[in-house]
Design a protein around this motif. Structure first.
Motif, PDB file in Angstrom:
ATOM      1  N   THR A 228       0.857  -1.187   0.000  1.00 48.83           N
ATOM      2  CA  THR A 228       0.000   0.000   0.000  1.00 48.83           C
ATOM      3  C   THR A 228       0.893   1.236   0.000  1.00 48.83           C
ATOM      4  OG1 THR A 228      -0.082   0.097   2.422  1.00 48.83           O
ATOM      5  CG2 THR A 228      -1.770  -1.241   1.314  1.00 48.83           C
ATOM      6  N   PRO A 229       0.367   2.388  -0.440  1.00 48.42           N
ATOM      7  CA  PRO A 229       1.193   3.608  -0.476  1.00 48.42           C
ATOM      8  C   PRO A 229       1.758   3.990   0.892  1.00 48.42           C
ATOM      9  CG  PRO A 229      -0.806   3.906  -1.763  1.00 48.42           C
ATOM     10  CD  PRO A 229      -0.966   2.603  -1.039  1.00 48.42           C
ATOM     11  N   ASP A 230       1.056   3.619   1.949  1.00 47.16           N
ATOM     12  CA  ASP A 230       1.516   3.984   3.292  1.00 47.16           C
ATOM     13  C   ASP A 230       2.112   2.796   4.035  1.00 47.16           C
ATOM     14  OD1 ASP A 230      -0.879   2.641   3.492  1.00 47.16           O
ATOM     15  OD2 ASP A 230      -1.697   3.912   5.077  1.00 47.16           O
ATOM     16  N   TYR A 231       2.622   1.814   3.286  1.00 53.00           N
ATOM     17  CA  TYR A 231       3.234   0.638   3.914  1.00 53.00           C
ATOM     18  C   TYR A 231       4.308   1.063   4.911  1.00 53.00           C
ATOM     19  CZ  TYR A 231       6.500  -3.199   4.586  1.00 53.00           C
ATOM     20  OH  TYR A 231       7.344  -4.130   5.151  1.00 53.00           O
TER      21      TYR A 231
END
Length: 343
Positions: A228-231
Motif C-alpha cells: 500500500t502507499p503507506d506501507y
C-alpha cells in the motif's frame, strides 16, 4: 524504550486491568457460542495474565505438555551447570515485579500466537548476571498448540540481545571459557513447496489468500511485494544488528547482502483477518560484509517471526523479530552488543 514514568504507567495500567480482563475471559470461556478460535485465545490470555499474579498452574497445561523452546534459550543454555543462582519460576527471583503486557494475539486452527512485552526490574541473579536495578522492557512471543482447552506445546522466543543491551551486560563467562552455540534446528519447509500446497486448495477465505501473499515473499523467485502507499515496516528482524550498522554508517550492508545464498524455510503460517504470522528459519552463509563486520564463512540458521497486515492483497504493515543472540553466537560477533549504548 519507554521512559520510567511511561513504563510505570503502562505496567500499573496493565495490572489494574488484569482482574477485569480475567473476569471477561472467564465469562467468554463459559459461553457456548464462543468459537473454538476465541476459546483458544482466551486460554492463552488467561495463562499469561495468571503469570502476572502467580506462577501458572497445571490448569492451563495438558498432561505431557512439551516446551520445545524457552524464551531466554541462550542465556539459560550458557548458564547451565555454572553454579549461578536460579532466576526462579517465571524469573520471579530475578525480576520480582515482572508484568507481561500482551500486544498481539492470533488464532488459527489449534495454534495461538501471542506477542507480549516482558517488563520489570532486574533485582536478582539472572542466569549469572548480577542485579543491576535496571528496568527491563523487551519483546517475547509464544506459539502455543492447544487441544481440548489446554496447552499441549509451547515455543517461545524473547529478545535476549535487547535484554543484554538494556542491562549493559555481556553474556556471563562460563568456567570452561567457551560459548554454547545453538545447533541448527533443521525445521521448516521449502517456501516453493508451501506455496504450491496453499495454491492447490480453493482460496475461499481472506486468510487463505493472505497466506499465499505472505508465502510468496519467500519463494525462490519472488516478485516484488505489492504494498500500500503507506506501507510501514515497524521493526527489523535483527534490530540491534541494524542499530549497529546505522551507528557505523553502513546500514546498507544488511543481512540480505551479507548472506547472498540466503534461502529461508517456513515453519508455520497463522492467519486471522488481516493479520498473518509467519514463523521461518533464516538460513545462509556469511560470505560478505555484515554491517562492516568481515565475512566469517559460517553457515547459520536462526528462527524469525514476521507479523504482517495484509489489506486487499497488499502489504500494509510488517514487524519482524529474530533470534538475534543466537545469530551473534553462531557468527561469534557478540562484540556488536558491546559497541552499542544500553537501550
Amino acid at each position: 524504550m519507554s521512559t520510567r514514568r511511561k513504563f510505570l504507567k503502562n505496567a500499573l495500567g496493565a495490572g489494574a486491568g488484569l482482574a477485569l480482563t480475567g473476569q471477561r475471559t472467564l465469562a467468554l470461556a463459559q459461553t457456548p457460542a464462543a468459537s473454538p478460535l476465541e476459546r483458544n485465545k482466551d486460554v492463552a490470555r488467561r495463562y499469561k495474565e495468571t503469570m502476572n499474579r502467580r506462577a501458572a498452574t497445571d490448569e492451563f497445561f495438558a498432561p505431557g505438555y512439551k516446551r520445545t523452546r524457552a524464551g531466554l534459550q541462550h542465556l539459560a543454555s550458557n548458564a547451565r551447570d555454572q553454579g549461578f543462582a536460579s532466576p526462579g519460576t517465571g524469573l520471579r527471583d530475578a525480576i520480582p515485579d515482572r508484568v507481561d503486557v500482551i500486544e498481539d494475539i492470533i488464532a488459527d486452527g489449534d495454534r495461538v500466537g501471542m506477542l507480549w512485552r516482558l517488563t520489570g526490574t532486574h533485582k536478582g541473579d539472572l542466569f549469572g548476571i548480577a542485579p543491576t536495578g535496571k528496568k527491563i522492557d523487551v519483546h517475547e512471543l509464544g506459539i502455543l498448540r492447544l487441544a481440548n482447552g489446554r496447552i499441549v506445546e509451547g515455543w517461545f522466543m524473547a529478545d535476549e540481545a535487547g535484554l543484554l543491551r538494556q542491562l549493559g551486560s555481556a553474556l556471563p563467562p562460563r568456567k570452561d571459557g567457551r560459548l554454547v552455540v545453538p545447533e541448527p534446528s533443521n525445521t521448516g519447509e521449502d517456501p516453493d513447496v508451501v506455496l504450491r500446497r496453499l495454491k492447490s486448495k480453493p482460496q475461499v477465505s481472506v486468510e487463505d489468500r493472505n497466506k499465499v501473499v505472505v508465502a510468496t515473499s519467500k519463494i525462490s523467485a519472488p516478485t516484488g511485494a505489492d504494498r500500500t502507499p503507506d506501507y510501514r515496516q515497524r521493526r527489523f528482524g535483527f534490530q540491534h544488528l541494524r542499530d549497529y550498522g546505522v551507528a557505523k554508517g553502513v546500514a546498507e550492508l544488511n543481512i540480505t547482502r551479507a548472506f547472498p545464498d540466503r534461502r529461508d524455510r517456513i515453519d508455520e503460517l497463522l492467519a486471522e483477518g488481516e493479520k498473518v504470522w509467519m514463523q521461518f528459519e533464516l538460513v545462509g552463509t556469511h560470505t560478505a560484509s555484515l554491517y562492516g563486520l568481515p565475512p566469517t564463512g559460517k553457515r547459520v540458521e536462526a528462527p524469525e517471526i514476521g507479523i504482517m497486515r495484509i489489506v486487499d492483497g497488499k502489504w500494509k504493515e510488517s514487524w519482524y523479530f529474530g533470534d538475534e543472540l543466537g545469530l551473534l553466537l553462531q557468527l561469534d560477533i557478540l562484540q556488536v552488543l558491546r559497541g552499542l549504548p544500553a537501550a
